[in-house]
Design a protein around this motif. Structure first.
Motif, PDB file in Angstrom:
ATOM      1  N   LEU A 102       0.829  -1.202   0.000  1.00 23.64           N
ATOM      2  CA  LEU A 102       0.000   0.000   0.000  1.00 23.64           C
ATOM      3  C   LEU A 102       0.860   1.248   0.000  1.00 23.64           C
ATOM      4  N   SER A 103       0.251   2.340  -0.393  1.00 17.71           N
ATOM      5  CA  SER A 103       0.941   3.621  -0.344  1.00 17.71           C
ATOM      6  C   SER A 103       1.227   3.997   1.109  1.00 17.71           C
ATOM      7  N   PRO A 104       2.489   4.236   1.466  1.00 14.27           N
ATOM      8  CA  PRO A 104       2.802   4.627   2.847  1.00 14.27           C
ATOM      9  C   PRO A 104       2.032   5.866   3.286  1.00 14.27           C
ATOM     10  N   LEU A 105       1.819   6.800   2.367  1.00 15.92           N
ATOM     11  CA  LEU A 105       1.078   8.009   2.695  1.00 15.92           C
ATOM     12  C   LEU A 105      -0.378   7.691   3.022  1.00 15.92           C
ATOM     13  N   ALA A 106      -0.961   6.743   2.256  1.00 17.12           N
ATOM     14  CA  ALA A 106      -2.342   6.347   2.512  1.00 17.12           C
ATOM     15  C   ALA A 106      -2.470   5.668   3.863  1.00 17.12           C
ATOM     16  N   VAL A 107      -1.504   4.819   4.180  1.00 14.31           N
ATOM     17  CA  VAL A 107      -1.517   4.134   5.468  1.00 14.31           C
ATOM     18  C   VAL A 107      -1.366   5.131   6.607  1.00 14.31           C
ATOM     19  N   LEU A 108      -0.452   6.066   6.454  1.00 13.71           N
ATOM     20  CA  LEU A 108      -0.251   7.098   7.476  1.00 13.71           C
ATOM     21  C   LEU A 108      -1.526   7.899   7.688  1.00 13.71           C
ATOM     22  N   ALA A 109      -2.161   8.297   6.596  1.00 11.89           N
ATOM     23  CA  ALA A 109      -3.377   9.097   6.701  1.00 11.89           C
ATOM     24  C   ALA A 109      -4.501   8.312   7.375  1.00 11.89           C
ATOM     25  N   SER A 110      -4.647   7.027   7.013  1.00 14.05           N
ATOM     26  CA  SER A 110      -5.713   6.215   7.606  1.00 14.05           C
ATOM     27  C   SER A 110      -5.465   5.990   9.090  1.00 14.05           C
ATOM     28  N   LEU A 125      -3.870   8.070  11.119  1.00 11.08           N
ATOM     29  CA  LEU A 125      -4.180   9.334  11.789  1.00 11.08           C
ATOM     30  C   LEU A 125      -5.689   9.530  11.913  1.00 11.08           C
ATOM     31  N   ALA A 126      -6.424   9.106  10.868  1.00 12.78           N
ATOM     32  CA  ALA A 126      -7.885   9.197  10.919  1.00 12.78           C
ATOM     33  C   ALA A 126      -8.443   8.310  12.019  1.00 12.78           C
ATOM     34  N   TYR A 127      -7.893   7.097  12.110  1.00 10.80           N
ATOM     35  CA  TYR A 127      -8.355   6.172  13.141  1.00 10.80           C
ATOM     36  C   TYR A 127      -8.009   6.687  14.532  1.00 10.80           C
ATOM     37  N   LEU A 128      -6.793   7.224  14.671  1.00 11.91           N
ATOM     38  CA  LEU A 128      -6.382   7.779  15.952  1.00 11.91           C
ATOM     39  C   LEU A 128      -7.339   8.881  16.397  1.00 11.91           C
ATOM     40  N   ILE A 188     -16.791   9.383  11.621  1.00 12.18           N
ATOM     41  CA  ILE A 188     -15.567  10.131  11.317  1.00 12.18           C
ATOM     42  C   ILE A 188     -14.517   9.204  10.720  1.00 12.18           C
ATOM     43  N   ASP A 189     -14.349   8.045  11.346  1.00 12.68           N
ATOM     44  CA  ASP A 189     -13.342   7.090  10.886  1.00 12.68           C
ATOM     45  C   ASP A 189     -13.679   6.544   9.507  1.00 12.68           C
ATOM     46  N   THR A 190     -14.936   6.133   9.306  1.00 10.95           N
ATOM     47  CA  THR A 190     -15.356   5.537   8.034  1.00 10.95           C
ATOM     48  C   THR A 190     -15.232   6.536   6.891  1.00 10.95           C
ATOM     49  N   PHE A 191     -15.751   7.738   7.094  1.00  6.63           N
ATOM     50  CA  PHE A 191     -15.703   8.756   6.048  1.00  6.63           C
ATOM     51  C   PHE A 191     -14.266   9.109   5.691  1.00  6.63           C
ATOM     52  N   THR A 192     -13.442   9.333   6.713  1.00  8.13           N
ATOM     53  CA  THR A 192     -12.073   9.775   6.461  1.00  8.13           C
ATOM     54  C   THR A 192     -11.266   8.714   5.727  1.00  8.13           C
ATOM     55  N   ILE A 193     -11.363   7.459   6.172  1.00  7.39           N
ATOM     56  CA  ILE A 193     -10.578   6.395   5.546  1.00  7.39           C
ATOM     57  C   ILE A 193     -11.011   6.157   4.107  1.00  7.39           C
ATOM     58  N   LEU A 194     -12.327   6.108   3.860  1.00 10.83           N
ATOM     59  CA  LEU A 194     -12.798   5.897   2.490  1.00 10.83           C
ATOM     60  C   LEU A 194     -12.409   7.077   1.596  1.00 10.83           C
ATOM     61  N   PHE A 195     -12.497   8.277   2.139  1.00  7.49           N
ATOM     62  CA  PHE A 195     -12.104   9.466   1.374  1.00  7.49           C
ATOM     63  C   PHE A 195     -10.629   9.389   0.981  1.00  7.49           C
ATOM     64  N   SER A 214     -22.945   1.621   3.581  1.00  6.62           N
ATOM     65  CA  SER A 214     -22.923   0.241   4.059  1.00  6.62           C
ATOM     66  C   SER A 214     -22.068   0.096   5.310  1.00  6.62           C
ATOM     67  N   SER A 215     -20.884   0.684   5.280  1.00  8.61           N
ATOM     68  CA  SER A 215     -19.965   0.544   6.412  1.00  8.61           C
ATOM     69  C   SER A 215     -20.518   1.208   7.667  1.00  8.61           C
ATOM     70  N   PHE A 216     -21.089   2.407   7.503  1.00  9.70           N
ATOM     71  CA  PHE A 216     -21.600   3.126   8.676  1.00  9.70           C
ATOM     72  C   PHE A 216     -22.817   2.427   9.260  1.00  9.70           C
ATOM     73  N   LEU A 217     -23.731   1.963   8.402  1.00 12.59           N
ATOM     74  CA  LEU A 217     -24.906   1.250   8.904  1.00 12.59           C
ATOM     75  C   LEU A 217     -24.503  -0.042   9.605  1.00 12.59           C
ATOM     76  N   PHE A 218     -23.529  -0.738   9.034  1.00  5.06           N
ATOM     77  CA  PHE A 218     -23.050  -1.973   9.646  1.00  5.06           C
ATOM     78  C   PHE A 218     -22.472  -1.697  11.029  1.00  5.06           C
ATOM     79  N   LYS A 219     -21.692  -0.629  11.149  1.00  4.81           N
ATOM     80  CA  LYS A 219     -21.084  -0.286  12.430  1.00  4.81           C
ATOM     81  C   LYS A 219     -22.135   0.135  13.455  1.00  4.81           C
TER      82      LYS A 219
END
Length: 229
Positions: free
Chosen positions: A116-124, A126-129, A165-172, A191-196
């Motif tokens: 995966l893109s290191p930048l994408a992983v870093l961003a995700s 931070l979003a999760y944090l 917040i987590d779902t929107f940010t990571i998918l974005f 789908s992800s938000f309703l499931f959660k």
């Protein structure tokens, strides 16, 4: 509290922390596979398999927040982030080293699944944090407001907002880095938000049972936390 009970409380804390970190790291490793679920043919959920261990992390932080307090819950979240970064670093190194001719997994296959893109992983991460800290902060806001009562209220309200917040940010971010197509952004978000939300509602009885057992074992009053560990 006796020394024996204190040791037991510390051991349980370590076990919960280990489950949290394992769930978080696993979620980051498997999230590129997507599946669908149609309960009673009412709605088609299209979600990542990475979402399966994700609700466990929010349940654990709610348990830690309720029993061990905000500081201890935040410490586990930070430890989970370090573990995630460390696992991603190992994967990047593994993706870089050359493959032998008779390796059962080729460079192409390994890179497609894990590269995966290191930048994408870093961003995700931070979003999760951010989402986890929001969850813990809102949980304790409602806990203080209700004087330790109405556990279901703080459990669900904190999880709903933080999960969105987590779902929107990571998918974005995944769509921005072209790991996913923008065409499926809306469907995956819904789908992800309703499931959660469903999972958060379903895990409320589990949280009540676990908190009840903690209070009974450690003789805690409503709203009281295990401090001085």
């Amino acid at each position: 509290m006796t020394a024996r009970l204190k040791n037991q409380a510390q051991l349980i804390y370590l076990v919960l922390a280990a489950l949290f970190i394992a769930s978080l790291v696993t979620s980051n490793l498997i999230f590129q596979k997507f599946f669908y679920w149609e309960p009673f043919n009412l709605f088609r959920f299209e979600i990542s398999v990475g979402i399966l261990p994700y609700p466990i992390t929010f349940l654990i932080t709610d348990i830690l927040s309720e029993i061990y307090g905000q500081k201890k819950a935040n410490q586990v979240v930070v430890a989970g982030i370090f573990a995630s970064f460390f696992s991603m670093l190992i994967i990047l190194v593994a993706d870089y080293v050359p493959v032998i001719d008779n390796s059962p997994v080729s460079n192409e296959t390994f890179s497609k699944v894990f590269g995966l893109s290191p930048l994408a992983v870093l961003a995700s991460m931070l979003a999760y944090l951010s989402a986890q800290f929001v969850d813990i902060r809102i949980f304790h806001f409602w806990k203080n407001l209700t004087k330790g009562k109405h556990l279901w209220l703080r459990n669900n309200f904190s999880t709903f907002l933080s999960q969105f917040i987590d779902t929107f940010t990571i998918l974005f971010l995944l769509c921005s880095f072209k790991i996913l197509s923008w065409d499926i952004f809306g469907g995956l978000l819904l789908s992800s938000f309703l499931f959660k939300i469903i999972v958060a509602a379903l895990d409320t009885p589990i949280l009540y049972i676990i908190v009840y057992l903690f209070r009974k074992k450690f003789n805690l009053k409503i709203g009281e936390e295990l401090t001085n560990l």
